[in-house]
Design a protein around this motif. Structure first.
Motif, PDB file in Angstrom:
ATOM      1  N   TYR A 228       0.696  -1.067  -0.411  1.00  0.00           N
ATOM      2  CA  TYR A 228      -0.115  -0.107  -0.275  1.00  0.00           C
ATOM      3  C   TYR A 228       1.149   1.236   0.070  1.00  0.00           C
ATOM      4  N   ASP A 229       2.288   1.171   0.828  1.00  0.00           N
ATOM      5  CA  ASP A 229       3.144   1.954   1.108  1.00  0.00           C
ATOM      6  C   ASP A 229       3.177   2.707  -0.242  1.00  0.00           C
ATOM      7  N   ALA A 230       3.810   1.265  -0.882  1.00  0.00           N
ATOM      8  CA  ALA A 230       4.673   1.708  -1.864  1.00  0.00           C
ATOM      9  C   ALA A 230       3.921   2.361  -3.243  1.00  0.00           C
ATOM     10  N   ILE A 231       2.476   1.738  -3.519  1.00  0.00           N
ATOM     11  CA  ILE A 231       1.615   1.966  -4.410  1.00  0.00           C
ATOM     12  C   ILE A 231       1.011   3.646  -4.120  1.00  0.00           C
ATOM     13  N   SER A 232       1.062   4.307  -3.082  1.00  0.00           N
ATOM     14  CA  SER A 232       0.689   5.319  -2.125  1.00  0.00           C
ATOM     15  C   SER A 232       2.027   6.353  -2.970  1.00  0.00           C
ATOM     16  N   GLN A 233       3.259   6.399  -3.224  1.00  0.00           N
ATOM     17  CA  GLN A 233       4.164   6.630  -3.208  1.00  0.00           C
ATOM     18  C   GLN A 233       5.117   6.847  -4.651  1.00  0.00           C
ATOM     19  N   ALA A 234       4.721   5.434  -5.166  1.00  0.00           N
ATOM     20  CA  ALA A 234       5.043   5.609  -6.719  1.00  0.00           C
ATOM     21  C   ALA A 234       4.645   6.954  -7.389  1.00  0.00           C
ATOM     22  N   ARG A 235       5.417   7.667  -7.632  1.00  0.00           N
ATOM     23  CA  ARG A 235       5.314   9.168  -8.810  1.00  0.00           C
ATOM     24  C   ARG A 235       4.881   8.563 -10.544  1.00  0.00           C
ATOM     25  N   TRP A 236       5.318   7.563 -10.783  1.00  0.00           N
ATOM     26  CA  TRP A 236       5.488   7.133 -12.431  1.00  0.00           C
ATOM     27  C   TRP A 236       4.335   6.059 -12.857  1.00  0.00           C
ATOM     28  N   LEU A 237       5.081   5.351 -11.860  1.00  0.00           N
ATOM     29  CA  LEU A 237       4.181   3.613 -12.594  1.00  0.00           C
ATOM     30  C   LEU A 237       3.986   2.684 -11.695  1.00  0.00           C
ATOM     31  N   VAL A 238       2.823   2.406 -11.761  1.00  0.00           N
ATOM     32  CA  VAL A 238       2.532   1.010 -11.102  1.00  0.00           C
ATOM     33  C   VAL A 238       1.752  -0.273 -11.734  1.00  0.00           C
ATOM     34  N   TYR A 239       2.445  -1.685 -12.029  1.00  0.00           N
ATOM     35  CA  TYR A 239       2.262  -2.489 -12.970  1.00  0.00           C
ATOM     36  C   TYR A 239       2.005  -3.740 -11.969  1.00  0.00           C
ATOM     37  N   ILE A 240       0.946  -4.463 -12.143  1.00  0.00           N
ATOM     38  CA  ILE A 240       0.621  -5.459 -11.619  1.00  0.00           C
ATOM     39  C   ILE A 240      -0.552  -6.402 -12.302  1.00  0.00           C
ATOM     40  N   THR A 241      -0.047  -7.460 -11.995  1.00  0.00           N
ATOM     41  CA  THR A 241      -0.183  -9.041 -12.591  1.00  0.00           C
ATOM     42  C   THR A 241      -0.627  -9.682 -11.602  1.00  0.00           C
ATOM     43  N   GLY A 242      -1.832 -11.075 -12.104  1.00  0.00           N
ATOM     44  CA  GLY A 242      -1.780 -11.548 -11.267  1.00  0.00           C
ATOM     45  C   GLY A 242      -3.146 -12.892 -11.675  1.00  0.00           C
ATOM     46  N   TRP A 243      -3.234 -13.885 -10.952  1.00  0.00           N
ATOM     47  CA  TRP A 243      -4.415 -14.855 -10.945  1.00  0.00           C
ATOM     48  C   TRP A 243      -5.975 -14.023 -11.370  1.00  0.00           C
ATOM     49  N   SER A 244      -5.747 -13.306  -9.697  1.00  0.00           N
ATOM     50  CA  SER A 244      -6.830 -11.995  -9.640  1.00  0.00           C
ATOM     51  C   SER A 244      -6.279 -10.771  -9.062  1.00  0.00           C
ATOM     52  N   ILE A 245      -6.564 -10.152  -9.634  1.00  0.00           N
ATOM     53  CA  ILE A 245      -6.692  -8.894  -8.612  1.00  0.00           C
ATOM     54  C   ILE A 245      -8.416  -7.915  -8.747  1.00  0.00           C
ATOM     55  N   TYR A 246      -8.576  -7.835  -7.280  1.00  0.00           N
ATOM     56  CA  TYR A 246     -10.703  -7.551  -6.767  1.00  0.00           C
ATOM     57  C   TYR A 246     -10.275  -6.011  -6.197  1.00  0.00           C
ATOM     58  N   HIS A 247     -10.430  -5.234  -6.934  1.00  0.00           N
ATOM     59  CA  HIS A 247     -10.763  -3.948  -6.426  1.00  0.00           C
ATOM     60  C   HIS A 247     -11.017  -3.535  -5.473  1.00  0.00           C
ATOM     61  N   MET A 248     -12.277  -4.598  -4.768  1.00  0.00           N
ATOM     62  CA  MET A 248     -12.903  -4.016  -3.235  1.00  0.00           C
ATOM     63  C   MET A 248     -11.930  -4.170  -2.171  1.00  0.00           C
ATOM     64  N   VAL A 249     -10.973  -5.488  -2.367  1.00  0.00           N
ATOM     65  CA  VAL A 249     -10.444  -5.815  -1.383  1.00  0.00           C
ATOM     66  C   VAL A 249      -9.557  -4.374  -0.904  1.00  0.00           C
ATOM     67  N   HIS A 250      -9.304  -4.364   0.651  1.00  0.00           N
ATOM     68  CA  HIS A 250      -8.902  -3.505   1.612  1.00  0.00           C
ATOM     69  C   HIS A 250      -6.935  -3.950   1.679  1.00  0.00           C
ATOM     70  N   LEU A 251      -6.039  -3.434   1.380  1.00  0.00           N
ATOM     71  CA  LEU A 251      -5.160  -3.546   2.018  1.00  0.00           C
ATOM     72  C   LEU A 251      -4.383  -3.281   3.444  1.00  0.00           C
ATOM     73  N   VAL A 252      -5.070  -2.134   3.686  1.00  0.00           N
ATOM     74  CA  VAL A 252      -4.362  -1.524   5.306  1.00  0.00           C
ATOM     75  C   VAL A 252      -6.150  -1.912   5.713  1.00  0.00           C
ATOM     76  N   ARG A 253      -5.846  -2.384   7.413  1.00  0.00           N
ATOM     77  CA  ARG A 253      -7.540  -3.050   7.872  1.00  0.00           C
ATOM     78  C   ARG A 253      -7.115  -2.304   9.533  1.00  0.00           C
ATOM     79  N   ASP A 254      -6.175  -1.827  10.056  1.00  0.00           N
ATOM     80  CA  ASP A 254      -6.211  -1.691  11.047  1.00  0.00           C
ATOM     81  C   ASP A 254      -5.472  -0.453  11.113  1.00  0.00           C
ATOM     82  N   ASP A 255      -5.094   0.611  10.134  1.00  0.00           N
ATOM     83  CA  ASP A 255      -5.250   2.402  10.771  1.00  0.00           C
ATOM     84  C   ASP A 255      -6.419   2.939  10.469  1.00  0.00           C
ATOM     85  N   PRO A 256      -7.021   3.398  10.763  1.00  0.00           N
ATOM     86  CA  PRO A 256      -7.857   4.184  11.003  1.00  0.00           C
ATOM     87  C   PRO A 256      -7.727   5.920  10.542  1.00  0.00           C
TER      88      PRO A 256
END
Length: 447
Positions: A228-256
């Motif tokens: 999550y932090d790496a994506i948040s701090q990206a300035r130029w590119l974010v490339y993601i590959t996967g068997w499944s990538i679900y947009h509703m999944v929450h990466l951070v669940r313990d930080d209000p």
């Protein structure tokens, strides 16, 4: 006559021989080094297509060619496939003349050469040859024409044999490869560091302390929070590959303080100025027919994720699995029951002195439903909190979390289809996406 071919061939898969290739008890040994293998050819193979003789005769009459076995050889140790030859069509005396150089670290009793017949759908074992590892560990080259044993413990056909030679070279006798490990994607690089992850998230104090060789206590990281932090701090590119990538999944669940915790919200926010590319396996059973949407057998949410990012700056490409060469039935089978199973998150990051670098998380933990887990592995206690609306089990309506082990490396090596995460820091790291075996099925410029 087939052409002589060389190279290091690594096949992923399991090949179990349901019968014995040796009538005497064999001892277990460790092979750690290289296996030089040369598969020359076979003689007097049976016609495995005789069961469909009427169809074969009809096709043969039409084509002017007798229909018979389409043989190839798979080499395995304790069920693990280490290499295989190509298929030769309609040949009971095939000549492959293929050479393999295979790094091994396997326990086993035999190196098995399984002769198989390639069918329209799947394949069938013709017979097998077993070379005892006890004979190989001496370093002597084993060569000859070996009888091909069938399921009944006897030669699969009168006079049938497989010509080969095989030699084991222990690790201590191998020359040092200054350029890197042969057969790998990237050259060997120095200065790498490794950070291990366990599970998607680790609460403080939930794992025992691990004391390192320098006396310091290992600090466990939080995989999904770091992503999550790496994506948040990206300035130029974010490339993601996967068997499944679900947009509703929450990466951070313990930080209000995290308000855009879902992957979809985060990527949409970053796409305003950052290039976001998603390469996702296309489940052929997930589709829309006359307005009716099907989730698909695997319930990966591929079409749902693509619809979510429609009309946004996030580019999503669904990639099916392709069989490459083979019959139409074979290609259809591969595209239906086999998947892509690689995962990576590649971003640019701060390198210091106003410079950027490329880092990549690579491994076996998809950013999708049912993958957020902790060392406690809760089953029911978090269904209304941390795991609310987040479980994935297409067979039963239950909560089934997945626990993967991840690792992050500052190195340009490649790890695929294992429960590891790798962190790369050099510009060449982009090749770890472009060199994926399934990228060859796509036009990279589509992105």
């Amino acid at each position: 006559m087939a052409h002589l071919t060389y190279g290091s061939y690594h096949c992923q898969g399991v090949q179990i021989v349901p019968f014995k290739t040796s009538m005497t008890p064999l001892s277990m040994f460790l092979l750690h080094g290289n296996l030089e293998i040369h598969v020359k050819g076979a003689k007097n193979l049976p016609n495995m297509d005789l069961v469909n003789s009427s169809i074969g005769d009809m096709i043969g009459t039409f084509c002017g060619k007798i229909q018979t076995s389409d043989p190839y050889v798979t080499v395995a140790i304790s069920g693990a496939v280490i290499c295989r030859t190509f298929v030769l069509r309609d040949d009971e005396n095939p000549v492959w003349d293929q050479h393999f150089n295979v790094p091994v670290a396997h326990y086993g009793t035999e190196v098995q050469f399984i002769v198989k017949d390639n069918d329209f759908v799947g394949s069938e074992i013709i017979g097998a040859v077993g070379i005892p590892i006890q004979q190989l560990i001496t370093g002597a080259r084993m060569t000859g024409a070996y009888p091909i044993i069938g399921a009944n413990g006897k030669p699969c056909n009168r006079g049938s044999s497989l010509s080969l030679w095989i030699q084991y070279i222990p690790m201590e006798y191998l020359p040092i490869h200054h350029e890197g490990v042969t057969g790998t994607y990237f050259p060997l690089r120095t200065g790498g560091t490794v950070t291990l992850y366990q599970d998607a998230h680790v609460h403080k104090g939930s794992l025992p302390d691990v004391v390192l060789s320098d006396g310091t206590v290992y600090k466990n990281g939080n995989c999904w929070r770091d992503i999550y932090d790496a994506i948040s701090q990206a300035r130029w590119l974010v490339y993601i590959t996967g068997w499944s990538i679900y947009h509703m999944v929450h990466l951070v669940r313990d930080d209000p303080l995290v308000t855009n915790g879902s992957l979809g919200e985060l990527l949409k926010a970053k796409s305003q100025g950052v290039r976001i590319l998603l390469l996702v396996w296309d489940d052929p059973t997930s589709t829309t027919i006359f307005g009716y949407k099907t989730e698909g057998v695997m319930n990966t949410g591929d079409d749902e994720t693509k619809r979510y990012f429609k009309n946004s700056c996030v580019k999503v490409l669904l990639c099916p699995r392709s069989a490459g060469k083979g019959s139409r039935a074979k290609k259809q089978e591969t595209g239906t029951i086999y998947t892509h199973h690689q995962k990576s998150v590649i971003v640019d990051a701060v390198a210091g002195n106003n410079r950027r670098k490329i880092i990549a998380f690579v491994g076996g933990l998809d950013l999708c439903k049912g993958r957020y887990d902790t060392p406690e592995h809760p089953i029911f206690s978090t269904l209304l909190t941390v795991h609310k609306d987040d479980y994935h089990n297409p067979n039963f309506v239950t909560n089934k979390s997945f626990s993967g082990k991840m690792v992050v490396m500052d190195a340009d090596i490649w790890i695929q289809d294992v429960t590891l995460e790798a962190w790369y820091e050099n510009p060449e790291s982009l090749e770890c996406v472009r060199r994926r075996r399934w990228m060859g099925q796509l036009n990279w410029q589509q992105f």
